[in-house]
Design an enzyme around this catalytic site. Structure first.
Site, PDB file in Angstrom:
ATOM      1  N   GLN A  86      -2.795  47.756  96.588  1.00 57.58           N
ATOM      2  CA  GLN A  86      -2.069  48.041  97.838  1.00 57.58           C
ATOM      3  C   GLN A  86      -1.738  49.530  97.908  1.00 57.58           C
ATOM      4  OE1 GLN A  86       1.062  44.720  98.654  1.00 57.58           O
ATOM      5  NE2 GLN A  86       0.731  44.747  96.427  1.00 57.58           N
ATOM      6  N   ASP A  89      -2.841  55.703  96.560  1.00 58.02           N
ATOM      7  CA  ASP A  89      -3.172  56.814  95.647  1.00 58.02           C
ATOM      8  C   ASP A  89      -4.530  56.549  95.005  1.00 58.02           C
ATOM      9  OD1 ASP A  89      -0.800  55.257  93.515  1.00 58.02           O
ATOM     10  OD2 ASP A  89      -2.928  55.386  93.042  1.00 58.02           O
ATOM     11  N   HIS A 104      -4.864  48.870 101.620  1.00 54.76           N
ATOM     12  CA  HIS A 104      -4.054  49.603 102.602  1.00 54.76           C
ATOM     13  C   HIS A 104      -4.541  51.023 102.817  1.00 54.76           C
ATOM     14  CE1 HIS A 104      -0.560  46.631 101.608  1.00 54.76           C
ATOM     15  NE2 HIS A 104      -1.513  46.075 102.348  1.00 54.76           N
ATOM     16  N   GLY A 170       3.250  45.272  89.308  1.00 54.23           N
ATOM     17  CA  GLY A 170       4.064  46.240  90.043  1.00 54.23           C
ATOM     18  C   GLY A 170       4.071  46.080  91.549  1.00 54.23           C
ATOM     19  N   THR A 171       4.235  44.821  92.007  1.00 53.63           N
ATOM     20  CA  THR A 171       4.352  44.637  93.456  1.00 53.63           C
ATOM     21  C   THR A 171       5.437  43.611  93.749  1.00 53.63           C
ATOM     22  OG1 THR A 171       3.279  43.895  95.497  1.00 53.63           O
ATOM     23  CG2 THR A 171       2.408  42.989  93.429  1.00 53.63           C
ATOM     24  N   SER A 172       6.196  43.880  94.820  1.00 54.94           N
ATOM     25  CA  SER A 172       7.284  42.956  95.185  1.00 54.94           C
ATOM     26  C   SER A 172       6.735  41.716  95.881  1.00 54.94           C
ATOM     27  CB  SER A 172       8.267  43.682  96.104  1.00 54.94           C
ATOM     28  OG  SER A 172       7.574  44.112  97.282  1.00 54.94           O
TER      29      SER A 172
HETATM   30  N1  APR Z   1       6.820  49.225  86.088  1.00 54.30           N
HETATM   31  C1  APR Z   1       6.496  48.008  86.617  1.00 54.30           C
HETATM   32  N2  APR Z   1       6.921  47.581  87.814  1.00 54.30           N
HETATM   33  C2  APR Z   1       7.720  48.420  88.515  1.00 54.30           C
HETATM   34  C3  APR Z   1       8.108  49.692  88.038  1.00 54.30           C
HETATM   35  C4  APR Z   1       7.614  50.088  86.765  1.00 54.30           C
HETATM   36  N3  APR Z   1       7.922  51.272  86.234  1.00 54.30           N
HETATM   37  N4  APR Z   1       8.915  50.267  88.976  1.00 54.30           N
HETATM   38  C5  APR Z   1       9.014  49.391  89.988  1.00 54.30           C
HETATM   39  N5  APR Z   1       8.308  48.278  89.716  1.00 54.30           N
HETATM   40  C6  APR Z   1       8.112  47.097  90.561  1.00 54.30           C
HETATM   41  C7  APR Z   1       9.323  46.627  91.322  1.00 54.30           C
HETATM   42  O1  APR Z   1      10.085  45.742  90.522  1.00 54.30           O
HETATM   43  C8  APR Z   1       8.668  45.923  92.512  1.00 54.30           C
HETATM   44  O2  APR Z   1       8.299  44.595  92.173  1.00 54.30           O
HETATM   45  O3  APR Z   1       7.165  47.480  91.550  1.00 54.30           O
HETATM   46  C9  APR Z   1       7.396  46.743  92.744  1.00 54.30           C
HETATM   47  C10 APR Z   1       7.533  47.713  93.898  1.00 54.30           C
HETATM   48  O4  APR Z   1       7.650  46.953  95.073  1.00 54.30           O
HETATM   49  P1  APR Z   1       7.469  47.705  96.486  1.00 54.30           P
HETATM   50  O5  APR Z   1       8.265  48.959  96.443  1.00 54.30           O
HETATM   51  O6  APR Z   1       7.738  46.692  97.551  1.00 54.30           O
HETATM   52  O7  APR Z   1       5.937  48.138  96.521  1.00 54.30           O
HETATM   53  P2  APR Z   1       4.697  47.244  96.917  1.00 54.30           P
HETATM   54  O8  APR Z   1       4.904  45.811  96.479  1.00 54.30           O
HETATM   55  O9  APR Z   1       3.492  47.925  96.399  1.00 54.30           O
HETATM   56  O10 APR Z   1       4.697  47.324  98.527  1.00 54.30           O
HETATM   57  C11 APR Z   1       3.624  46.671  99.198  1.00 54.30           C
HETATM   58  O11 APR Z   1       4.437  47.545 101.303  1.00 54.30           O
HETATM   59  O12 APR Z   1       5.298  49.279 102.474  1.00 54.30           O
HETATM   60  C12 APR Z   1       4.152  48.578 102.221  1.00 54.30           C
HETATM   61  O13 APR Z   1       1.970  49.409 102.427  1.00 54.30           O
HETATM   62  C13 APR Z   1       3.111  49.471 101.622  1.00 54.30           C
HETATM   63  O14 APR Z   1       1.453  48.893  99.952  1.00 54.30           O
HETATM   64  C14 APR Z   1       2.845  48.835 100.261  1.00 54.30           C
HETATM   65  C15 APR Z   1       3.305  47.414 100.461  1.00 54.30           C
END
Ligand code: APR
Length: 226
Positions: A86, A89, A104, A170-172
């Site tokens: 997602q 980078d 994305h 590493g994604t929510s």
């Molecule tokens: N190591 C592992 N996990 C981590 C770390 C780390 N150092 N730091 C943060 N996280 C986890 C958090 O716990 C969370 O589950 O990474 C996740 C970040 O979640 P988001 O900020 O929601 O990012 P993401 O899931 O990639 O967002 C999805 O949303 O805004 C849109 O297009 C955008 O691609 C993005 C999409």
């Protein structure tokens, strides 16, 4: 060779110094999504949108892959690996992974405002107003904004349905259709999750490694390469 499909999010690049979106201090704390990551925002204030992505592009160019990115590249020694990310980078590329799907988009590329199929590499960090595609229309970041179609999603869903091993890093899992990919993985396929925090959504039959990516991913890769 067994097929591994990996779904990554902002958390894998956090330790490379790139902000996530929804953690405290995340990108969506500083900016309102509506103002910088929608087609309406682009029509309303293209300079604000360009500035937002130019700043992020500068951060990406200054960042380097971390141990998690490099560990995933090593999986290719033993498996057929596809990374569905997602992230916009290019850290997976720079770490040496060879099959990457940017659901994305990719911040190092621009796309025509008239025809999204026309994409161009951006040299340096800045995409300027006035830079146009071969059709003469303004170039915009090659990023999928909220409300826009995700062109690669069907292909990504097919890959997940054919995975022998599935890994989420590493994604929510809050943004669809990306978050729905896990539902395409057959129930009997081993699933792993690496995240700094326990997922807020209930996930079943999944081996969870609640650690930072740079620690948890190399650990998991070691287990899978034995
Ligand atoms: N190591 C592992 N996990 C981590 C770390 C780390 N150092 N730091 C943060 N996280 C986890 C958090 O716990 C969370 O589950 O990474 C996740 C970040 O979640 P988001 O900020 O929601 O990012 P993401 O899931 O990639 O967002 C999805 O949303 O805004 C849109 O297009 C955008 O691609 C993005 C999409």
């Amino acid at each position: 060779m067994k097929k591994i499909v990996v779904l990554t999010g902002a958390g894998i690049s956090a330790e490379s110094g790139l902000k996530t979106f929804r953690d405290s201090g995340g990108l969506w704390e500083g900016y309102n999504v509506i103002d910088v990551a929608t087609p309406e925002a682009w029509r309303r204030d293209p300079i604000l949108v360009q500035t937002f992505y130019n700043e992020r592009r500068k951060n990406v160019l200054d960042a380097i892959p971390n141990l998690a990115h490099f560990a995933l590249a090593r999986l290719e020694e033993k498996y057929e690996v596809t990374i569905i990310t997602q992230n916009i980078d290019d850290l997976h590329e720079r770490a040496g992974s060879s099959n990457i799907i940017h659901l994305h988009g990719l911040i190092t590329k621009s796309q025509s405002d008239k025809n999204p199929v026309l994409t161009y590499d951006i040299l340096g960090w800045e995409l300027k107003m006035g830079e146009v595609c071969e059709l003469g229309s303004q170039l915009r970041p090659h990023v999928v904004w909220f409300g826009e179609p995700v062109p690669m999603i069907e292909y990504a869903q097919k890959l997940c349905s054919q995975a022998d091993i599935f890994i989420v890093i590493g994604t929510s899992l809050k943004v669809y259709p990306a978050a729905g990919l896990i539902d395409f993985v057959p129930p009997n396929v081993p699933k792993y999750l690496v995240d700094l925090n326990c997922p807020e959504i209930p996930l079943k039959d999944l081996d969870m490694i609640i650690k930072s990516s740079s620690i948890g991913v190399p650990e998991l890769v070691e287990r899978l390469l034995i």
